[in-house]
Design a protein around this motif. Structure first.
Motif, PDB file in Angstrom:
ATOM      1  N   GLY A   1     -59.540  50.302 111.546  1.00 52.16           N
ATOM      2  CA  GLY A   1     -61.003  50.299 111.559  1.00 52.16           C
ATOM      3  C   GLY A   1     -61.611  49.060 110.924  1.00 52.16           C
ATOM      4  N   VAL A   2     -61.013  47.907 111.207  1.00 53.74           N
ATOM      5  CA  VAL A   2     -61.471  46.643 110.612  1.00 53.74           C
ATOM      6  C   VAL A   2     -62.058  45.748 111.701  1.00 53.74           C
ATOM      7  CG1 VAL A   2     -60.769  44.631 109.260  1.00 53.74           C
ATOM      8  CG2 VAL A   2     -59.652  46.824 108.876  1.00 53.74           C
ATOM      9  N   LEU A   3     -63.178  45.119 111.411  1.00 48.70           N
ATOM     10  CA  LEU A   3     -63.808  44.209 112.373  1.00 48.70           C
ATOM     11  C   LEU A   3     -63.155  42.826 112.326  1.00 48.70           C
ATOM     12  CD1 LEU A   3     -67.538  45.192 111.826  1.00 48.70           C
ATOM     13  CD2 LEU A   3     -66.048  45.884 113.685  1.00 48.70           C
ATOM     14  N   GLU A   4     -63.431  42.018 113.328  1.00 50.96           N
ATOM     15  CA  GLU A   4     -62.751  40.733 113.509  1.00 50.96           C
ATOM     16  C   GLU A   4     -62.836  39.819 112.279  1.00 50.96           C
ATOM     17  OE1 GLU A   4     -60.572  37.750 114.680  1.00 50.96           O
ATOM     18  OE2 GLU A   4     -60.754  39.540 115.926  1.00 50.96           O
ATOM     19  N   LYS A   5     -64.042  39.624 111.757  1.00 52.08           N
ATOM     20  CA  LYS A   5     -64.228  38.697 110.629  1.00 52.08           C
ATOM     21  C   LYS A   5     -63.416  39.150 109.416  1.00 52.08           C
ATOM     22  CE  LYS A   5     -67.925  36.414 108.034  1.00 52.08           C
ATOM     23  NZ  LYS A   5     -69.385  36.365 107.783  1.00 52.08           N
ATOM     24  N   GLN A   6     -63.473  40.441 109.137  1.00 52.79           N
ATOM     25  CA  GLN A   6     -62.756  40.993 107.988  1.00 52.79           C
ATOM     26  C   GLN A   6     -61.243  40.928 108.212  1.00 52.79           C
ATOM     27  OE1 GLN A   6     -63.853  45.056 107.123  1.00 52.79           O
ATOM     28  NE2 GLN A   6     -64.076  44.609 104.967  1.00 52.79           N
ATOM     29  N   PHE A   7     -60.832  41.170 109.454  1.00 47.30           N
ATOM     30  CA  PHE A   7     -59.404  41.135 109.779  1.00 47.30           C
ATOM     31  C   PHE A   7     -58.855  39.721 109.594  1.00 47.30           C
ATOM     32  CE2 PHE A   7     -55.651  41.085 112.498  1.00 47.30           C
ATOM     33  CZ  PHE A   7     -55.072  42.310 112.216  1.00 47.30           C
ATOM     34  N   HIS A   8     -59.618  38.731 110.054  1.00 47.07           N
ATOM     35  CA  HIS A   8     -59.192  37.330 109.925  1.00 47.07           C
ATOM     36  C   HIS A   8     -59.118  36.916 108.458  1.00 47.07           C
ATOM     37  CE1 HIS A   8     -59.562  32.849 110.358  1.00 47.07           C
ATOM     38  NE2 HIS A   8     -58.647  33.116 111.261  1.00 47.07           N
ATOM     39  N   LYS A   9     -60.073  37.378 107.684  1.00 51.51           N
ATOM     40  CA  LYS A   9     -60.089  37.084 106.242  1.00 51.51           C
ATOM     41  C   LYS A   9     -58.850  37.687 105.561  1.00 51.51           C
ATOM     42  CE  LYS A   9     -63.227  37.602 102.304  1.00 51.51           C
ATOM     43  NZ  LYS A   9     -64.444  38.265 101.816  1.00 51.51           N
ATOM     44  N   THR A  10     -58.503  38.921 105.977  1.00 47.54           N
ATOM     45  CA  THR A  10     -57.325  39.598 105.419  1.00 47.54           C
ATOM     46  C   THR A  10     -56.056  38.847 105.806  1.00 47.54           C
ATOM     47  OG1 THR A  10     -58.471  41.725 105.653  1.00 47.54           O
ATOM     48  CG2 THR A  10     -56.110  41.814 105.258  1.00 47.54           C
ATOM     49  N   PHE A  11     -56.015  38.348 107.051  1.00 48.36           N
ATOM     50  CA  PHE A  11     -54.842  37.588 107.498  1.00 48.36           C
ATOM     51  C   PHE A  11     -54.684  36.311 106.667  1.00 48.36           C
ATOM     52  CE2 PHE A  11     -52.740  34.291 109.925  1.00 48.36           C
ATOM     53  CZ  PHE A  11     -51.582  34.944 110.333  1.00 48.36           C
ATOM     54  N   GLU A  12     -55.780  35.616 106.420  1.00 54.53           N
ATOM     55  CA  GLU A  12     -55.715  34.377 105.638  1.00 54.53           C
ATOM     56  C   GLU A  12     -55.206  34.653 104.219  1.00 54.53           C
ATOM     57  OE1 GLU A  12     -59.702  32.878 106.031  1.00 54.53           O
ATOM     58  OE2 GLU A  12     -59.120  31.523 107.665  1.00 54.53           O
ATOM     59  N   GLU A  13     -55.628  35.783 103.659  1.00 55.36           N
ATOM     60  CA  GLU A  13     -55.155  36.169 102.323  1.00 55.36           C
ATOM     61  C   GLU A  13     -53.652  36.460 102.363  1.00 55.36           C
ATOM     62  OE1 GLU A  13     -55.933  39.603  98.924  1.00 55.36           O
ATOM     63  OE2 GLU A  13     -57.340  39.433 100.599  1.00 55.36           O
ATOM     64  N   ALA A  14     -53.215  37.126 103.441  1.00 54.50           N
ATOM     65  CA  ALA A  14     -51.794  37.448 103.596  1.00 54.50           C
ATOM     66  C   ALA A  14     -50.947  36.187 103.704  1.00 54.50           C
ATOM     67  CB  ALA A  14     -51.599  38.323 104.840  1.00 54.50           C
ATOM     68  N   ALA A  15     -51.491  35.178 104.398  1.00 59.14           N
ATOM     69  CA  ALA A  15     -50.769  33.916 104.587  1.00 59.14           C
ATOM     70  C   ALA A  15     -50.617  33.154 103.272  1.00 59.14           C
ATOM     71  CB  ALA A  15     -51.503  33.052 105.612  1.00 59.14           C
ATOM     72  N   ARG A  16     -51.586  33.334 102.382  1.00 59.55           N
ATOM     73  CA  ARG A  16     -51.550  32.637 101.083  1.00 59.55           C
ATOM     74  C   ARG A  16     -50.605  33.296 100.084  1.00 59.55           C
ATOM     75  NH1 ARG A  16     -57.263  32.353 101.813  1.00 59.55           N
ATOM     76  NH2 ARG A  16     -57.524  34.145 100.422  1.00 59.55           N
ATOM     77  N   MET A  17     -50.236  34.539 100.329  1.00 56.29           N
ATOM     78  CA  MET A  17     -49.464  35.305  99.350  1.00 56.29           C
ATOM     79  C   MET A  17     -48.020  34.853  99.196  1.00 56.29           C
ATOM     80  SD  MET A  17     -50.881  39.139 100.176  1.00 56.29           S
ATOM     81  CE  MET A  17     -49.569  40.035  99.352  1.00 56.29           C
ATOM     82  N   GLY A  18     -47.475  34.190 100.221  1.00 53.49           N
ATOM     83  CA  GLY A  18     -46.059  33.831 100.164  1.00 53.49           C
ATOM     84  C   GLY A  18     -45.230  35.008 100.646  1.00 53.49           C
ATOM     85  N   GLY A  19     -44.046  34.723 101.162  1.00 51.95           N
ATOM     86  CA  GLY A  19     -43.243  35.802 101.725  1.00 51.95           C
ATOM     87  C   GLY A  19     -43.536  35.938 103.207  1.00 51.95           C
ATOM     88  N   ILE A  20     -43.310  37.116 103.768  1.00 53.42           N
ATOM     89  CA  ILE A  20     -43.495  37.343 105.202  1.00 53.42           C
ATOM     90  C   ILE A  20     -44.958  37.708 105.473  1.00 53.42           C
ATOM     91  CG2 ILE A  20     -42.720  38.691 107.198  1.00 53.42           C
ATOM     92  CD1 ILE A  20     -40.104  39.205 105.595  1.00 53.42           C
ATOM     93  N   THR A  21     -45.657  36.825 106.170  1.00 53.53           N
ATOM     94  CA  THR A  21     -47.098  36.988 106.383  1.00 53.53           C
ATOM     95  C   THR A  21     -47.453  38.304 107.065  1.00 53.53           C
ATOM     96  OG1 THR A  21     -47.351  34.586 106.520  1.00 53.53           O
ATOM     97  CG2 THR A  21     -49.160  35.919 107.376  1.00 53.53           C
ATOM     98  N   GLY A  22     -46.699  38.666 108.109  1.00 55.91           N
ATOM     99  CA  GLY A  22     -46.989  39.898 108.842  1.00 55.91           C
ATOM    100  C   GLY A  22     -46.902  41.134 107.962  1.00 55.91           C
ATOM    101  N   GLU A  23     -45.869  41.181 107.138  1.00 53.29           N
ATOM    102  CA  GLU A  23     -45.695  42.319 106.228  1.00 53.29           C
ATOM    103  C   GLU A  23     -46.802  42.327 105.162  1.00 53.29           C
ATOM    104  OE1 GLU A  23     -41.788  42.864 104.624  1.00 53.29           O
ATOM    105  OE2 GLU A  23     -40.822  42.730 106.583  1.00 53.29           O
ATOM    106  N   ASN A  24     -47.149  41.140 104.688  1.00 50.44           N
ATOM    107  CA  ASN A  24     -48.241  41.032 103.709  1.00 50.44           C
ATOM    108  C   ASN A  24     -49.544  41.567 104.289  1.00 50.44           C
ATOM    109  OD1 ASN A  24     -46.529  39.811 101.879  1.00 50.44           O
ATOM    110  ND2 ASN A  24     -47.196  37.735 102.335  1.00 50.44           N
ATOM    111  N   LEU A  25     -49.777  41.262 105.573  1.00 44.92           N
ATOM    112  CA  LEU A  25     -50.993  41.713 106.247  1.00 44.92           C
ATOM    113  C   LEU A  25     -51.071  43.237 106.237  1.00 44.92           C
ATOM    114  CD1 LEU A  25     -53.504  41.191 108.055  1.00 44.92           C
ATOM    115  CD2 LEU A  25     -51.958  41.236 110.022  1.00 44.92           C
ATOM    116  N   LEU A  26     -49.975  43.888 106.612  1.00 41.38           N
ATOM    117  CA  LEU A  26     -49.960  45.355 106.639  1.00 41.38           C
ATOM    118  C   LEU A  26     -50.090  45.942 105.233  1.00 41.38           C
ATOM    119  CD1 LEU A  26     -47.285  46.271 109.348  1.00 41.38           C
ATOM    120  CD2 LEU A  26     -49.755  46.161 109.575  1.00 41.38           C
ATOM    121  N   LYS A  27     -49.485  45.290 104.254  1.00 46.07           N
ATOM    122  CA  LYS A  27     -49.594  45.761 102.868  1.00 46.07           C
ATOM    123  C   LYS A  27     -51.042  45.709 102.383  1.00 46.07           C
ATOM    124  CE  LYS A  27     -44.897  44.629 101.362  1.00 46.07           C
ATOM    125  NZ  LYS A  27     -44.043  43.809 100.484  1.00 46.07           N
ATOM    126  N   LEU A  28     -51.746  44.627 102.753  1.00 46.84           N
ATOM    127  CA  LEU A  28     -53.158  44.494 102.358  1.00 46.84           C
ATOM    128  C   LEU A  28     -54.024  45.547 103.055  1.00 46.84           C
ATOM    129  CD1 LEU A  28     -53.587  40.591 102.379  1.00 46.84           C
ATOM    130  CD2 LEU A  28     -53.653  42.090 100.375  1.00 46.84           C
TER     131      LEU A  28
END
Length: 201
Positions: A63-90
């Motif tokens: 239930g996340v809109l595009e802008k918020q989803f993209h922001k979450t992805f960028e945060e996941a990419a900054r975390m280090g480790g596997i970006t896809g898994e970080n995205l789901l964790k967030l």
């Protein structure tokens, strides 16, 4: 507000998966929605189309809109480790999702509404932001005056799932966020690597 409020079965049939929970529609109509859905020939979907579809599935699921989803992805990419898994964790760490996972609400949409209407507390304080990101050790609870709400009591009565990253106390109607979940513990059928590839273009 741009959140999707149309028929959920239409989205479920679009992806061919019960992304909102058990849905008997797929048993009867296991084909895309629309006038020509049953006769529509499945065209070979391009790589981009497959990746885009996976991103849309994740957005509708949480239930996340595009802008918020993209922001979450960028945060996941900054975390280090596997970006896809970080995205789901967030996404799993969002307050509305945890309220749903604890069984306080029957769906993520209902959980979002409970949070927005100030029925949920975090560490004793009312939080009305569904996207609020929980930290390890945070306690999510039903506000004292909201404990008799029918939607909450009925949802908890039918509560079955238990998740290793959450701890529930029925007596106090509260749950603790023990840790960010591991990928194998997240039941959602999302191919997060396709989302990473889409954003990497």
């Amino acid at each position: 507000m741009a959140r999707y409020i149309g028929p959920k079965t239409k989205i479920v049939r679009k992806f061919g998966e019960p992304i909102y929970g058990v849905d008997k529609t797929l048993e009867k109509k296991n084909y895309p929605p629309g006038q020509h859905g049953i006769n529509r020939k499945r065209k070979k979907v391009s790589e981009y189309g497959t990746q885009l579809s996976e991103k849309q599935k994740a957005k509708y699921t949480y239930g996340v809109l595009e802008k918020q989803f993209h922001k979450t992805f960028e945060e996941a990419a900054r975390m280090g480790g596997i970006t896809g898994e970080n995205l789901l964790k967030l996404l799993e760490s969002r307050l509305d999702n945890v309220v749903y996972r604890l069984g306080i609400a029957p769906s993520r949409a209902a959980a979002r509404q409970l949070v927005s209407h100030r029925h949920i507390t975090v560490n004793g304080n009312v939080v009305n932001i569904p996207s609020y990101s929980l930290k390890v050790g945070d306690v999510v609870a039903v506000r004292e005056k909201s404990k008799s709400l029918e939607v909450i009591t009925e949802s908890l009565a039918g509560k079955r799932n238990r998740y290793p990253w959450l701890e529930w106390d029925g007596a106090t109607m509260s749950g603790r966020f023990l840790q960010k979940p591991e990928r194998e513990d997240i039941p959602e059928n999302i191919k997060e690597q396709l989302i990473v590839e889409l954003y990497s273009k």
